[in-house]
Design an enzyme around this catalytic site. Structure first.
Site, PDB file in Angstrom:
ATOM      1  N   TYR A  45       0.841  -1.188   0.000  1.00  0.00           N
ATOM      2  CA  TYR A  45       0.000   0.000   0.000  1.00  0.00           C
ATOM      3  C   TYR A  45       0.883   1.248   0.000  1.00  0.00           C
ATOM      4  O   TYR A  45       1.996   1.237   0.495  1.00  0.00           O
ATOM      5  CB  TYR A  45      -1.038   0.015   1.115  1.00  0.00           C
ATOM      6  CG  TYR A  45      -0.581  -0.193   2.540  1.00  0.00           C
ATOM      7  CD1 TYR A  45       0.119   0.790   3.239  1.00  0.00           C
ATOM      8  CD2 TYR A  45      -0.909  -1.364   3.226  1.00  0.00           C
ATOM      9  CE1 TYR A  45       0.484   0.610   4.563  1.00  0.00           C
ATOM     10  CE2 TYR A  45      -0.551  -1.557   4.551  1.00  0.00           C
ATOM     11  CZ  TYR A  45       0.149  -0.557   5.216  1.00  0.00           C
ATOM     12  OH  TYR A  45       0.523  -0.741   6.528  1.00  0.00           O
ATOM     13  N   CYS A  46       0.396   2.286  -0.654  1.00  0.00           N
ATOM     14  CA  CYS A  46       1.129   3.537  -0.890  1.00  0.00           C
ATOM     15  C   CYS A  46       2.525   3.275  -1.461  1.00  0.00           C
ATOM     16  O   CYS A  46       3.533   3.670  -0.886  1.00  0.00           O
ATOM     17  CB  CYS A  46       1.228   4.371   0.382  1.00  0.00           C
ATOM     18  SG  CYS A  46       1.677   6.108   0.077  1.00  0.00           S
ATOM     19  N   PRO A  47       2.613   2.578  -2.602  1.00  0.00           N
ATOM     20  CA  PRO A  47       3.933   2.297  -3.182  1.00  0.00           C
ATOM     21  C   PRO A  47       4.606   3.571  -3.661  1.00  0.00           C
ATOM     22  O   PRO A  47       3.959   4.517  -4.116  1.00  0.00           O
ATOM     23  CB  PRO A  47       3.593   1.370  -4.360  1.00  0.00           C
ATOM     24  CG  PRO A  47       2.189   1.725  -4.730  1.00  0.00           C
ATOM     25  CD  PRO A  47       1.508   2.086  -3.446  1.00  0.00           C
ATOM     26  N   LYS A  69       8.342  -4.850   1.963  1.00  0.00           N
ATOM     27  CA  LYS A  69       8.396  -3.459   2.401  1.00  0.00           C
ATOM     28  C   LYS A  69       8.268  -3.341   3.916  1.00  0.00           C
ATOM     29  O   LYS A  69       7.422  -3.982   4.533  1.00  0.00           O
ATOM     30  CB  LYS A  69       7.260  -2.675   1.720  1.00  0.00           C
ATOM     31  CG  LYS A  69       7.192  -1.199   2.053  1.00  0.00           C
ATOM     32  CD  LYS A  69       6.153  -0.544   1.157  1.00  0.00           C
ATOM     33  CE  LYS A  69       5.882   0.889   1.511  1.00  0.00           C
ATOM     34  NZ  LYS A  69       4.936   1.519   0.566  1.00  0.00           N
TER      35      LYS A  69
END
Length: 275
Positions: free
Chosen positions: A139-141, A152
């Site tokens: 999420y939110c790359p 991550k």
């Protein structure tokens, strides 16, 4: 060469549901003061409640109302920030680190600034091989996602004024990272994110994210990481100001700027649907 020659003032705060908007009001106020007075800061913060922090692009979800309802169903609080494009999660297992750097004499490029905070995090965990590249299905790359073995552990954003930068990093230290990913997945599915092509929203794969505890440090705490980060700063030859935050947060200059920035956050969040 250290990124500042001034003592760096350290601030540590936990926000609850009643003052959650202060998190970014404080960030914006500190950025203004950093530029005005060329004074560096480190702001450690977290949220007492599990909270999804919407990015500015999340406002464009086709069914934003339903997306927010999914958060309520998952017992998550939420608010809209004024930086970054996509949703991230904050809770008592995630440490947010904002590093404020004056830019009066040295102007850092975007990538050079990211490398500063990546280097400090790498110094915190010398046993980990931390890489920086986009983890596409997190999420939110972003370009400067921090990862270990392809998973991550942190995301970074930055904001700039003419005379200062803030690097904003969230680090997943502990907690159920799979559940966090599920909450974000539910959010985007409920919001019908993939029915349109004007905005790109991530298809989250929970296997692409992990925590520091899961990487072989099962007892590490947020306070441990804070201490490691401050030790990394000290190793760079920068002195720490651990008491000046009290005078700073009570100063007229800070209170005036924080009030101004909080009103901006309130107006921004009034744009969200009422749930």
């Amino acid at each position: 060469m250290p990124f500042t020659n001034e003592p760096i003032t350290v601030i540590d705060q936990t926000y609850d549901g009643s003052n959650k908007l202060d998190a970014f009001a404080d960030t914006n106020a500190l950025l203004e003061l950093c530029g005005t007075y060329q004074r560096p800061f480190i702001h450690f913060w977290t949220t007492a409640l599990p909270t999804l922090i919407l990015g500015i692009n999340d406002r464009h979800l086709p069914r934003l109302n339903q997306a927010l309802q999914s958060l309520v169903a998952n017992k998550y609080d939420y608010f809209l920030r004024n930086s970054g494009g996509l949703a991230v999660i904050s809770d008592l297992g995630i440490l947010n680190i904002s590093l404020f750097i004056p830019q009066e004499t040295v102007i850092y490029t975007v990538d050079d600034a990211y490398e500063i905070i990546k280097g400090l995090i790498s110094m915190c965990f010398p046993q980990l091989d931390i890489a920086s590249y986009e983890i596409e299905h997190s999420y939110c790359p972003g370009k400067y996602d921090l990862s270990v073995n392809g998973q991550k552990i942190a995301g970074i954003a930055q904001r700039r004024t003419h005379d200062a930068i803030v690097l904003m990093l969230y680090l997943s230290v502990s907690g159920d990272q799979d559940h966090r990913s599920d909450v974000v997945t539910d959010f985007y599915n409920a919001g019908d994110a993939y029915s349109q092509t004007d905005w790109k929203f991530p298809v989250v794969d929970k296997t692409t994210m992990t925590t520091i505890q899961q990487l072989g440090m099962p007892t590490v705490t947020l306070k441990d990481v804070e201490n490691k980060f401050l030790a990394s700063v000290s190793k760079e030859g920068i002195s720490l100001d651990l008491t000046g935050y009290q005078e700073l947060l009570a100063s007229d200059e800070y209170l005036l700027q924080q009030k101004k920035q909080l009103r901006k956050m309130q107006l921004r969040n009034e744009q969200l649907p009422r749930i």
